[in-house]
Design a protein around this motif. Structure first.
Motif, short mmCIF file in Angstrom:
data_model
loop_
_atom_site.label_atom_id
_atom_site.label_comp_id
_atom_site.label_asym_id
_atom_site.label_seq_id
_atom_site.Cartn_x
_atom_site.Cartn_y
_atom_site.Cartn_z
N PRO B 491 18.30 -24.46 9.99
CA PRO B 491 18.25 -23.58 8.83
C PRO B 491 18.79 -22.20 9.19
O PRO B 491 18.81 -21.81 10.37
CB PRO B 491 16.77 -23.52 8.49
CG PRO B 491 16.05 -24.33 9.51
CD PRO B 491 17.01 -24.87 10.49
N SER B 493 19.27 -18.21 9.71
CA SER B 493 18.34 -17.23 10.25
C SER B 493 17.88 -16.29 9.14
O SER B 493 18.46 -16.21 8.07
CB SER B 493 18.98 -16.44 11.38
OG SER B 493 19.97 -15.60 10.87
N THR B 501 14.63 -18.27 12.19
CA THR B 501 14.51 -18.55 10.76
C THR B 501 13.20 -17.97 10.23
O THR B 501 12.33 -17.57 11.00
CB THR B 501 14.48 -20.07 10.51
OG1 THR B 501 13.29 -20.58 11.12
CG2 THR B 501 15.69 -20.76 11.11
N HIS B 755 9.08 -18.90 2.12
CA HIS B 755 9.85 -17.80 2.68
C HIS B 755 9.74 -16.61 1.75
O HIS B 755 9.61 -16.78 0.54
CB HIS B 755 11.32 -18.18 2.81
CG HIS B 755 11.54 -19.37 3.68
ND1 HIS B 755 12.72 -20.05 3.75
CD2 HIS B 755 10.70 -19.99 4.54
CE1 HIS B 755 12.62 -21.04 4.60
NE2 HIS B 755 11.39 -21.03 5.10
#
Lengths: 123, 828
Positions: B491, B493, B501, B755
């Protein structure tokens, strides 16, 4: 006879990583920045893109990100960084005995920087 | 003769290897031996400290609070057991009887050996001044020392560190982070004079002083002064007296040779060994900081690995020999990059190349002799340290790249500027890639060849880049060099400042117990000095979520709306939205809002999509007064500006509506009272509809409740906005209490996993509804635990930020420095 430098008071008024504002009657509001590395810069508080108040942006390294549309501005030169273009007038600043001074004539009539980048002024 | 004895007779008796010293050298040597021949020796290790083997060089991070003891353990009790090693800790060896080939411990235990390995390390050097034995005078050598320093730091006060070398500065840094007022007393004119030249030492001093430490160079200690039976101050020869509640003596180390010396083994400064680490007695070997090899004693970790390799080769019959090490140094003080290697004392036949960049605080110097690099000092930018070090060890002729040498590898190699991979390709196989775990380029490449085709796979299989992450770019280059285009990309960063990440960062914050933004940036090797406008708010949120009640919110890392608790508008004014629980209001609130609109000349007041009233055109200076007026009418911040719970939208439900099945308004208010004030990865909207006609539009919210006759349908992951997404049904519950509990659990799962700036809709699509259900329902206790964590966090979040500002907190954010009135404008 007016002094050449305008005394804004002690450097401790502005936390590192933040900025403070200085309205100028009949002129452009100025933003005074204190970077995390301890350097001070003064710029007109207006992003060249849509006039966002740069003083309210996030300060990182020696640049600030405008809060309106994330344009990045160099605090040293006033130049817009990255893919965008433009320039913010900078105001000569000096630190003396723990106090912040701005060049009076530039405060009243800021001009876009066309010479070399301003030297950082550390407290 | 019984069966057991016969069995024993059939196996050749193993040679007895006794190791004195359970430190990094002793254990590494044993590991190397086991790797070559598991069955050759019956091994006993004696350790003076009452614990397993740990990474002594990581004591500084422990002191600084960046690591815990558990994290620096190298070999656990299980390791000794699994490898059949007898560990005798806390019972040090008193003497060696070479005639009988035995060692005798303090408690009188006699242990025979065939081969003896001395790995006693070194002792801190104590300067012989009066007062050196006072309580409160400590060294910095083992975990007990760290504990003593931590205990002192807890009481606060003044710390004096004697010695401005590597160890002393790390101790000073740790104590300073722990809140003590630290003075470093250093005899020489510049700090770390053995590793740094004057210029770099000066830059270092400036930086440490800027951080609040007092650095006294050229300062000679005369006496440690007593006060009430404890250390009270340090007096210098020039008469200055510095108050001290603790004194750390860190002036240097001496090889610990007493055992060897009294046993008649040849010693000079250290125990003298040959290239196979054998002492003057062929059955006695020595390794680590206690030895002297070809006239040199080492106090760093890298030579120790080399010695252990040579020693293990010798003890397993494949002697290779050790030819000495060239060493390099890095200072482990967060945010200060210092590197040095080789000899930089200069001289007539040497040539210096220096580069300084004052603005960036960078100083680089390389020293050449006969067209070869013999030394390097880097301050502020140490990226090329390993390249210089490699040139130095290889003794390569650098005349061809001399011009670009000081600008680093990318520049000096010309074409490599555009291709960082070429630079990595040029590294030799034994060039060190990962300093934390001692992994060489060759090992990484072998690991990739063996099937580790992604960064994560390399990290888990050979540990390269798994600790601090500073070598991630190198590992990534090796992956693409070795595999060509077949690297399995991980994935993306988090931002340009890091190679980690979002998931990595969140995991490492918990694993390494990182509790401040600068600490995260340091430990995870951020490539920028203080991050960017993307990572700073994300880190602030991750820390806030990970350490509720403990982490102190960083206003500098908040987007302006969250810093000023209002929404910035295109003209630089702000809009203000007071909370109206469940969208219900009353005359008093409406009157207060109307008054504010008039009093502050707000240019517009508007009903929002979330059933609230939005007051537009307030200047930042007026915000605290506006809030005071709204507070007075009982209203608090509506958080319409935050990555947080926005509103709970409701319909009127069973109280008024002829179709209503439940009290949707009442439930909405309860949910809002439970969830208001919580910070989230992104904005979070909730709605409660009283029947499936769904007037509150609950199925396009992050969390939506649709009441039905038999209970409450809970929906998640909906989104209006640019990309409309209808919710997925999570589950159905029967009571209001269960609806509240599931709401809290779902929010907490989202808070802990998503996230930053990822709304529930994309989060849910990324993780899958099944994953979310599994997290909530596989373990019957999961909902309760998640909800409990949410409620715990809310204990610290639910106080109205407006009230504090209205009462005068952070005036600096709202006021001006001054107002300039140019001459002649007064009457304009």
């Amino acid at each position: 006879m007016e002094a050449k430098w305008l005394d804004l008071g002690p450097t401790t008024q502005i936390e590192a990583g933040m900025a403070a504002t200085l309205p100028v009657i009949g002129g452009e509001e100025i933003a005074v920045f204190h970077t995390m590395r301890g350097e001070f810069y003064a710029l007109v508080n207006k992003c060249p893109h849509r006039q966002g108040p740069l003083s309210q942006g996030i300060v990182h390294g020696d640049s600030v990100t405008c809060p309106l549309h994330n344009w990045r501005i160099s605090l040293k030169s006033g130049q817009v960084l990255g893919d965008d273009e433009g320039c913010v007038p900078t105001i000569p600043l000096k630190i003396d005995c723990g106090r912040i001074y701005l060049l009076r004539e530039a405060v009243v009539a800021p001009r876009p920087a066309d010479g070399p980048a301003a030297e950082p002024q550390a407290a | 003769m019984n069966a057991q004895t016969r069995l024993k007779d059939m196996i050749p008796a193993r040679e007895k290897l006794v190791v004195i010293g359970n430190g990094m050298a002793g254990c590494r040597a044993v590991e190397e031996i086991l790797e070559r021949d598991r069955d050759r020796y019956e091994i006993t290790i004696f350790g003076a400290e009452p614990r397993v083997n740990y990474n002594r060089i990581m004591l500084s991070p422990v002191l600084a609070g960046e690591k815990t003891f558990d994290e620096i353990v190298l070999n656990t009790a299980e390791w000794y057991e699994e490898n059949g090693i007898a560990l005798v800790s806390g019972d040090p060896i008193d003497h060696i009887d070479r005639a009988r080939k035995t060692v005798v411990s303090r408690s009188g235990r006699v242990t025979p050996y065939d081969k003896l390995l001395i790995a006693t390390g070194s002792d801190p050097f104590i300067i012989p001044v009066p007062g050196r034995d006072l309580p409160g005078v400590v060294t910095f050598r083992d975990l007990d020392d760290v504990d003593r320093m931590l205990a002192a730091a807890e009481r606060g006060g003044n710390a004096v560190v004697i010695g401005g070398g590597l160890l002393g500065l790390e101790a000073a840094h740790g104590l300073s982070l722990r809140g003590m007022k630290v003075t470093v007393v250093h005899l020489m004119p510049t700090l770390m004079e053995r590793q740094l030249d004057e210029a770099a030492g000066w830059l270092l001093k400036q930086e440490l002083e800027r951080r609040g430490q007092t650095i006294l160079t050229g300062a000679d200690t005369e006496e440690i002064v007593e006060k009430d039976g404890h250390v009270g101050a340090v007096r210098l020869k020039d008469g200055r007296e510095i108050p001290a509640d603790i004194v750390v003596m860190a002036v240097g180390i001496r090889p610990a040779t007493i055992l060897a010396r009294t046993a008649g083994i040849e010693c000079e400064r250290g125990i003298v060994v040959d290239d196979h680490m054998v002492t003057s007695d062929p059955d006695v070997l020595a390794v680590g900081e206690c030895v002297q090899h070809r006239g040199t004693c080492y106090g760093l970790v890298a030579p120790l690995w080399e010695m252990c390799r040579a020693l293990a080769d010798h003890l397993t019959g494949a002697s290779t020999g050790y030819a000495g090490s060239v060493t390099s140094t890095k200072l482990k003080v967060s945010g200060i990059d210092v590197f040095s290697a080789g000899d930089f004392s200069g001289g007539e036949d040497c040539e210096d190349i220096v580069m300084r960049d004052g603005a960036r605080g960078v100083y680089k110097r390389v020293v050449l002799k006969d067209n070869k690099l013999i030394g390097a000092v880097l301050y502020g930018d140490t990226a090329d340290g390993s390249w210089y070090f490699d040139l130095l060890r290889k003794e390569e002729d650098v005349s061809d790249i001399r011009e670009g040498l000081i600008f680093g590898q990318a520049f000096a190699s010309g074409g490599a500027l555009a291709d960082p991979n070429a630079a990595v390709a040029a590294l030799s196989d034994d060039a060190e890639i990962c300093g934390c775990n001692g992994v060489s380029k060759g090992q990484v490449v072998r690991c990739i060849d063996a099937g580790a085709h992604s960064l994560d796979a390399v990290r888990s299989q050979c540990k390269a880049s798994a600790s601090c992450g500073s070598c991630t770019d190198l590992v990534a280059s090796l992956l693409s060099l070795t595999l060509g285009g077949e690297v399995e990309s991980g994935p993306a960063s988090m931002c340009k400042c890091t190679s980690f990440t979002h998931d990595d960062v969140r995991r490492l914050i918990l694993e390494k117990e990182l509790k401040a933004i600068p600490q995260v940036m340091q430990e995870l090797h951020w490539t920028t000095p203080d991050g960017c406008a993307a990572c700073r708010p994300a880190l602030n949120y991750y820390l806030l979520c990970a350490w509720p009640g403990e982490y102190e919110d960083d206003q500098k890392s908040r987007f302006v709306n969250e810093r000023l608790h209002a929404n910035i508008q295109k003209d630089g004014t702000y809009s203000v939205v007071p909370r109206m629980w469940g969208g219900v209001t009353n005359p008093k609130e409406l009157r207060a809002i109307a008054d504010v609109v008039e009093k502050y000349d707000a240019r517009m007041v508007k009903v929002t999509g979330g059933q609230r009233l939005d007051i537009f055109g307030i200047r930042k200076e007026d915000l605290p007064a506006v809030w005071a007026d709204l507070n007075a009418a009982g209203m608090v911040s509506g958080h319409a500006y935050g990555k947080s719970l926005r509103t709970v939208k409701t319909c009127v439900g069973s109280e008024w509506c002829r179709f209503g099945t439940q009290d949707s308004t009442g439930l909405g208010i309860r949910i809002e009272q439970m969830t208001w004030g919580s910070w989230m990865p992104h904005k979070f909207k909730i709605a409660v509809s009283g029947c499936p006609r769904n007037c509150a539009e609950a199925t396009i919210k992050d969390f939506g409740v649709v009441c039905v006759d038999s209970g409450y349908e809970l929906h998640v992951g909906g989104n209006g906005g640019m990309k409309v997404r209808a919710t997925d049904l999570l589950c159905k519950v029967e009571t209001e209490e269960a609806a509240l509990e599931h709401c809290a659990a779902f929010i907490q799962l989202y808070r802990e996993d998503a996230h930053y700036l990822e709304r529930t809709a994309p989060w849910l699509e990324r993780k899958g509804l099944d994953w979310i259900k599994a997290q909530l329902f596989d373990d019957p206790d999961a909902v309760r635990r998640l909800a409990a964590r949410f409620r715990h966090s809310q204990r610290f979040m639910q106080d109205d930020p407006w009230a504090k500002r209205a009462a005068g907190e952070r005036r600096d954010l709202h006021g001006h420095l001054a107002t300039v009135v140019p001459a002649g404008k007064e009457y304009a």
